[in-house]
Design a protein around this motif. Structure first.
Motif, PDB file in Angstrom:
ATOM      1  N   LYS A   1       0.837  -1.192   0.000  1.00  0.00           N
ATOM      2  CA  LYS A   1       0.000   0.000   0.000  1.00  0.00           C
ATOM      3  C   LYS A   1       0.880   1.254   0.000  1.00  0.00           C
ATOM      4  O   LYS A   1       1.835   1.353   0.772  1.00  0.00           O
ATOM      5  CB  LYS A   1      -0.915   0.004   1.226  1.00  0.00           C
ATOM      6  N   ILE A   2       0.523   2.169  -0.874  1.00  0.00           N
ATOM      7  CA  ILE A   2       1.246   3.437  -1.002  1.00  0.00           C
ATOM      8  C   ILE A   2       0.233   4.567  -0.841  1.00  0.00           C
ATOM      9  O   ILE A   2      -0.855   4.512  -1.406  1.00  0.00           O
ATOM     10  CB  ILE A   2       1.943   3.529  -2.381  1.00  0.00           C
ATOM     11  N   VAL A   3       0.581   5.581  -0.073  1.00  0.00           N
ATOM     12  CA  VAL A   3      -0.323   6.716   0.121  1.00  0.00           C
ATOM     13  C   VAL A   3       0.339   7.981  -0.435  1.00  0.00           C
ATOM     14  O   VAL A   3       1.485   8.299  -0.083  1.00  0.00           O
ATOM     15  CB  VAL A   3      -0.657   6.911   1.616  1.00  0.00           C
ATOM     16  N   ALA A   4      -0.390   8.683  -1.308  1.00  0.00           N
ATOM     17  CA  ALA A   4       0.070   9.973  -1.837  1.00  0.00           C
ATOM     18  C   ALA A   4      -0.600  11.078  -1.018  1.00  0.00           C
ATOM     19  O   ALA A   4      -1.818  11.091  -0.879  1.00  0.00           O
ATOM     20  CB  ALA A   4      -0.306  10.107  -3.310  1.00  0.00           C
TER      21      ALA A   4
ATOM     22  N   LEU B   1       7.293  -0.342 -13.628  1.00  0.00           N
ATOM     23  CA  LEU B   1       8.209  -1.164 -12.825  1.00  0.00           C
ATOM     24  C   LEU B   1       7.655  -2.578 -12.625  1.00  0.00           C
ATOM     25  O   LEU B   1       8.331  -3.429 -12.043  1.00  0.00           O
ATOM     26  CB  LEU B   1       8.421  -0.511 -11.446  1.00  0.00           C
ATOM     27  N   GLU B   2       6.424  -2.787 -13.092  1.00  0.00           N
ATOM     28  CA  GLU B   2       5.752  -4.074 -12.933  1.00  0.00           C
ATOM     29  C   GLU B   2       5.653  -4.471 -11.463  1.00  0.00           C
ATOM     30  O   GLU B   2       5.947  -5.598 -11.069  1.00  0.00           O
ATOM     31  CB  GLU B   2       6.452  -5.155 -13.769  1.00  0.00           C
ATOM     32  N   ILE B   3       5.265  -3.476 -10.655  1.00  0.00           N
ATOM     33  CA  ILE B   3       5.059  -3.711  -9.223  1.00  0.00           C
ATOM     34  C   ILE B   3       3.567  -3.522  -8.918  1.00  0.00           C
ATOM     35  O   ILE B   3       2.971  -2.531  -9.332  1.00  0.00           O
ATOM     36  CB  ILE B   3       5.893  -2.724  -8.378  1.00  0.00           C
ATOM     37  N   GLU B   4       2.999  -4.487  -8.235  1.00  0.00           N
ATOM     38  CA  GLU B   4       1.592  -4.406  -7.847  1.00  0.00           C
ATOM     39  C   GLU B   4       1.483  -3.619  -6.546  1.00  0.00           C
ATOM     40  O   GLU B   4       2.164  -3.948  -5.567  1.00  0.00           O
ATOM     41  CB  GLU B   4       1.038  -5.814  -7.608  1.00  0.00           C
ATOM     42  N   ALA B   5       0.661  -2.587  -6.551  1.00  0.00           N
ATOM     43  CA  ALA B   5       0.469  -1.838  -5.311  1.00  0.00           C
ATOM     44  C   ALA B   5      -0.861  -1.102  -5.366  1.00  0.00           C
ATOM     45  O   ALA B   5      -1.364  -0.778  -6.447  1.00  0.00           O
ATOM     46  CB  ALA B   5       1.607  -0.846  -5.098  1.00  0.00           C
ATOM     47  N   ASP B   6      -1.406  -0.854  -4.199  1.00  0.00           N
ATOM     48  CA  ASP B   6      -2.629  -0.084  -4.076  1.00  0.00           C
ATOM     49  C   ASP B   6      -2.228   1.331  -3.673  1.00  0.00           C
ATOM     50  O   ASP B   6      -1.624   1.529  -2.620  1.00  0.00           O
ATOM     51  CB  ASP B   6      -3.512  -0.754  -3.007  1.00  0.00           C
ATOM     52  N   VAL B   7      -2.532   2.306  -4.544  1.00  0.00           N
ATOM     53  CA  VAL B   7      -2.148   3.689  -4.256  1.00  0.00           C
ATOM     54  C   VAL B   7      -3.402   4.486  -3.912  1.00  0.00           C
ATOM     55  O   VAL B   7      -4.368   4.490  -4.665  1.00  0.00           O
ATOM     56  CB  VAL B   7      -1.441   4.348  -5.463  1.00  0.00           C
TER      57      VAL B   7
ATOM     58  N   ILE C   1       4.707   2.859   1.955  1.00  0.00           N
ATOM     59  CA  ILE C   1       5.370   4.054   1.427  1.00  0.00           C
ATOM     60  C   ILE C   1       4.403   5.242   1.467  1.00  0.00           C
ATOM     61  O   ILE C   1       3.215   5.103   1.144  1.00  0.00           O
ATOM     62  CB  ILE C   1       5.849   3.821  -0.027  1.00  0.00           C
ATOM     63  N   ILE C   2       4.928   6.397   1.883  1.00  0.00           N
ATOM     64  CA  ILE C   2       4.185   7.650   1.790  1.00  0.00           C
ATOM     65  C   ILE C   2       4.901   8.533   0.768  1.00  0.00           C
ATOM     66  O   ILE C   2       6.098   8.779   0.890  1.00  0.00           O
ATOM     67  CB  ILE C   2       4.125   8.363   3.157  1.00  0.00           C
TER      68      ILE C   2
ATOM     69  N   ASP D   1       8.099   4.099   4.729  1.00  0.00           N
ATOM     70  CA  ASP D   1       9.179   4.876   4.117  1.00  0.00           C
ATOM     71  C   ASP D   1       8.568   6.125   3.496  1.00  0.00           C
ATOM     72  O   ASP D   1       7.542   6.046   2.815  1.00  0.00           O
ATOM     73  CB  ASP D   1       9.860   4.076   3.006  1.00  0.00           C
ATOM     74  N   ILE D   2       9.199   7.276   3.733  1.00  0.00           N
ATOM     75  CA  ILE D   2       8.699   8.515   3.144  1.00  0.00           C
ATOM     76  C   ILE D   2       9.528   8.843   1.899  1.00  0.00           C
ATOM     77  O   ILE D   2      10.758   8.929   1.974  1.00  0.00           O
ATOM     78  CB  ILE D   2       8.769   9.669   4.165  1.00  0.00           C
ATOM     79  N   VAL D   3       8.842   8.961   0.776  1.00  0.00           N
ATOM     80  CA  VAL D   3       9.504   9.263  -0.489  1.00  0.00           C
ATOM     81  C   VAL D   3       9.104  10.678  -0.901  1.00  0.00           C
ATOM     82  O   VAL D   3       7.914  10.969  -1.056  1.00  0.00           O
ATOM     83  CB  VAL D   3       9.103   8.243  -1.577  1.00  0.00           C
TER      84      VAL D   3
END
Lengths: 90, 153
Positions: A2-5, A28-34, A51-52, A68-70
């Protein structure tokens, strides 16, 4: 995964970041819920996030988190977002 | 319903402002004139920046002025203002700002893809200077549409 914007209002800018993060993840062929969130809801919305994604202006307002904060400087630069997600997930 | 398109009426070129508040007001004035929002929305866009800082400067030279949905948003709306002289919003990397997009939405998840496609046109570093040179709204729309179609992936 899970990624949060995050943005201040939770509309508009975080939406742009969400869409572009999804496009970068597809490359990147990465599965994620944003999801998009405002800062005020972050404690809830990011409770189980890995990830945030946010702006340099908002980093200091993010509450303590395990995620992790990006930090993204240009929300419209897919190459930057892709590289930073790759680094964070690699 | 898709994001309302940019029309000549939603564009103001060469606005003369002295600071970022004036730049946001100019974008708000166009939204008000188009009937999308009531005047209080402009102040709410300014309040977002007062509260959270200049994160709305999402790319070099480009600010996306916006606030949450609310009673003062009558309909989804979009405006685009170019500034006669760039102003600083206080962003560490993306100042100074020459182009302000004003955005009003009635619901939080509305149109995110359309907004992103519009914003992504600005990944071309030539677009902000090209828009700053535009003297006709129709020319500004053409510049953005060229970038938008190129960027859709």
């Amino acid at each position: 995964m899970k990624i949060v914007a995050v943005c201040g209002a939770g509309v508009g800018t975080s939406g742009i970041l969400k869409v572009n993060a999804e496009r970068a993840l597809a490359r990147l062929e990465i599965e994620a819920d944003v999801t998009a969130s405002d800062i005020a809801s972050l404690a809830t919305t990011a409770a189980d996030a890995q990830i945030i994604l946010t702006s340099p202006e908002l980093v200091d307002r993010i509450p303590p988190t395990w995620a992790d904060i990006v930090v993204v400087q240009s929300y419209v630069d897919l190459a930057e977002i892709e590289q930073k997600l790759f680094d964070a997930l690699g | 319903m898709p994001l309302p398109p940019l029309t000549p009426a939603s564009i103001r070129l060469g606005a003369v402002v002295t600071d970022w508040r004036g730049a946001v007001r100019a974008a708000g004035d166009v939204l008000i004139a188009g009937g999308s929002v009531e005047p209080s929305y402009t102040q709410r866009m300014i309040d977002v920046i007062d509260e959270f800082g200049a994160y709305v400067v999402i790319a070099p030279g480009l600010a996306l002025a916006h606030a949450r949905p609310g009673d003062d948003v009558r309909a989804d709306g979009l405006s685009l203002v170019t500034l006669a002289e760039p102003v600083s919003f206080g962003h560490a990397h993306n100042d100074p700002v020459s182009v302000v997009i004003g955005l009003a939405v009635t619901t939080a998840d509305a149109h995110v893809t359309g907004i992103a496609d519009l914003a992504n046109a600005f990944n071309d570093p030539g677009l902000v200077p090209a828009l700053s040179m535009a003297t006709e709204p129709s020319a500004a729309i053409d510049l953005i549409l060229q970038g938008t179609t190129r960027d859709v992936s």
